[in-house]
Design an enzyme around this catalytic site. Structure first.
Site, PDB file in Angstrom:
ATOM      1  N   ASP A  60      -3.113  -1.100  -1.743  1.00 21.45           N
ATOM      2  CA  ASP A  60      -3.796  -2.154  -2.512  1.00 21.45           C
ATOM      3  C   ASP A  60      -5.307  -1.936  -2.621  1.00 21.45           C
ATOM      4  OD1 ASP A  60      -1.833  -4.152  -3.391  1.00 21.45           O
ATOM      5  OD2 ASP A  60      -1.397  -4.376  -1.254  1.00 21.45           O
ATOM      6  N   GLU A  65     -12.172  -6.435  -4.657  1.00 18.19           N
ATOM      7  CA  GLU A  65     -12.724  -7.799  -4.540  1.00 18.19           C
ATOM      8  C   GLU A  65     -12.367  -8.461  -3.209  1.00 18.19           C
ATOM      9  OE1 GLU A  65     -10.656 -10.992  -6.763  1.00 18.19           O
ATOM     10  OE2 GLU A  65     -12.632 -11.794  -7.142  1.00 18.19           O
ATOM     11  N   ARG A  85      -3.900  -4.356   4.648  1.00 18.61           N
ATOM     12  CA  ARG A  85      -5.165  -4.233   3.916  1.00 18.61           C
ATOM     13  C   ARG A  85      -6.393  -4.208   4.832  1.00 18.61           C
ATOM     14  NH1 ARG A  85      -5.697  -7.249  -1.549  1.00 18.61           N
ATOM     15  NH2 ARG A  85      -7.246  -5.582  -1.617  1.00 18.61           N
ATOM     16  N   ARG A 130      -3.685 -16.235   2.558  1.00 20.57           N
ATOM     17  CA  ARG A 130      -4.505 -15.113   3.042  1.00 20.57           C
ATOM     18  C   ARG A 130      -5.785 -15.536   3.765  1.00 20.57           C
ATOM     19  NH1 ARG A 130      -3.124 -10.396   0.008  1.00 20.57           N
ATOM     20  NH2 ARG A 130      -0.847 -10.440  -0.065  1.00 20.57           N
ATOM     21  N   HIS A 160      -4.200 -16.392  -4.684  1.00 18.39           N
ATOM     22  CA  HIS A 160      -5.602 -16.638  -4.327  1.00 18.39           C
ATOM     23  C   HIS A 160      -6.181 -17.782  -5.163  1.00 18.39           C
ATOM     24  CE1 HIS A 160      -5.834 -12.122  -3.206  1.00 18.39           C
ATOM     25  NE2 HIS A 160      -5.943 -12.802  -2.083  1.00 18.39           N
ATOM     26  N   CYS A 247     -10.192  -8.921  -9.337  1.00 16.84           N
ATOM     27  CA  CYS A 247      -9.865  -8.165  -8.113  1.00 16.84           C
ATOM     28  C   CYS A 247     -10.350  -6.731  -8.120  1.00 16.84           C
ATOM     29  CB  CYS A 247      -8.365  -8.070  -7.865  1.00 16.84           C
ATOM     30  SG  CYS A 247      -7.369  -9.101  -8.816  1.00 16.84           S
TER      31      CYS A 247
HETATM   32  C1  CIR Z   1      -2.162  -8.151  -2.503  1.00 16.07           C
HETATM   33  O1  CIR Z   1      -1.134  -8.825  -2.416  1.00 16.07           O
HETATM   34  O2  CIR Z   1      -3.051  -8.205  -1.660  1.00 16.07           O
HETATM   35  C2  CIR Z   1      -2.322  -7.232  -3.691  1.00 16.07           C
HETATM   36  N1  CIR Z   1      -1.042  -6.722  -4.072  1.00 16.07           N
HETATM   37  C3  CIR Z   1      -2.952  -7.959  -4.858  1.00 16.07           C
HETATM   38  C4  CIR Z   1      -4.340  -8.404  -4.566  1.00 16.07           C
HETATM   39  C5  CIR Z   1      -5.010  -8.986  -5.757  1.00 16.07           C
HETATM   40  N2  CIR Z   1      -6.340  -9.373  -5.443  1.00 16.07           N
HETATM   41  C6  CIR Z   1      -6.965 -10.382  -5.993  1.00 16.07           C
HETATM   42  O3  CIR Z   1      -6.425 -11.100  -6.816  1.00 16.07           O
HETATM   43  N3  CIR Z   1      -8.211 -10.632  -5.596  1.00 16.07           N
END
Ligand code: CIR
Length: 254
Positions: A60, A65, A85, A130, A160, A247
């Site tokens: 990821d 972001e 992550r 998160r 988010h 992101c």
């Molecule tokens: C996640 O689930 O962390 C990633 N697949 C997607 C993150 C997207 N980030 C965002 O919208 N700031």
């Protein structure tokens, strides 16, 4: 001048975290082309783009972001809420260190930058799957001294806060009211997305311009009717990884 930190799409993107979407194959070549077009769109708007190399083992990591919150006075390195992550932050801290004083969210705090929406001196932080209260307390300790007010906001149904609401002009937000209550943002104008386009609330404000995805034509019509004429950029392949426009860049004044 605006600077953006971006990162190339990882070849492991197919192993990305997924919370609200079913896993669908991601075409790496297409995702990379779209991401390059996104970086070009930023450059066309006068942004200096630093594109970090791909991270082969961090699926990821293109979604930079989530790893930092960059303000004019300092930057907060996050502690992402998904364990896979956590290692993403190290290289971002290195990239930001020449530009900003750094603070870091520590355990038990977890924070994804996608949950942080700054409007003037207000910083809204989503309490999502998160990001947690412990991180919000740390954010207050770091940022209150610079004159920022931190307000926590419950989000439900999406990943988010910025899946549900983003800024499209100095005093206007684009909102999906199914995921966040517009009443959380008094004093700001609200444009609601078209209810048939759940993911349409994520736009990227770049100075006075807005990047937006052409895959949300009905919500786009609503923006245009109110005098907002975005630059259109398609990141739909990364949409399969639950990513959107905000992101993919860390934007800051330099
Ligand atoms: C996640 O689930 O962390 C990633 N697949 C997607 C993150 C997207 N980030 C965002 O919208 N700031």
């Amino acid at each position: 001048m605006l600077t953006a930190i971006t990162r190339h799409v990882s070849p492991a993107i197919d192993r990305c975290e997924l919370t609200h979407l079913e896993r669908n194959p991601i075409n790496l070549g297409r995702a990379r082309l779209q991401h390059r077009a996104y970086e070009h769109a930023l450059r066309d708007l006068g942004v200096k783009v630093y594109s970090l190399p791909e991270e082969p083992n961090l699926p990821d990591s293109v979604f930079v972001e989530d790893t930092a919150v960059v303000l004019d006075e300092c930057a907060v390195i996050t502690r992402p809420g998904a364990e896979s992550r956590l290692p993403e932050v190290e290289s971002i801290a290195q990239a930001l260190a020449p530009h900003r004083q750094l603070f870091s969210i520590l355990a038990p705090g977890t924070l994804d930058g996608g949950d942080v929406l700054k409007v003037g001196r207000m910083i809204y932080v989503g309490l999502s799957g998160r990001s947690n209260q412990a991180a919000i307390i740390q954010m207050r300790a770091f940022l209150n001294p610079f004159g920022y007010t931190i307000k926590s906001i419950r989000v439900s149904g999406c990943l988010h806060l910025k899946s549900a609401v983003t800024q499209v002009s100095i005093d206007t937000l684009l909102v999906n009211p199914a995921w966040v209550e517009a009443g959380n943002f008094p004093g700001l104008n609200i444009i609601e997305i078209d209810p048939s386009e759940s993911y349409a609330a994520n736009a990227l404000l770049v100075g006075e311009n807005v990047l937006y995805q052409p895959v949300y034509p009905r919500s786009l019509e609503r923006l245009e009717a109110l005098g907002i004429h975005p630059v259109l950029v398609d990141e739909s392949e990364l949409g399969k990884a639950e990513g959107a426009l905000t992101c993919c860049a860390l934007l800051f004044n330099n």
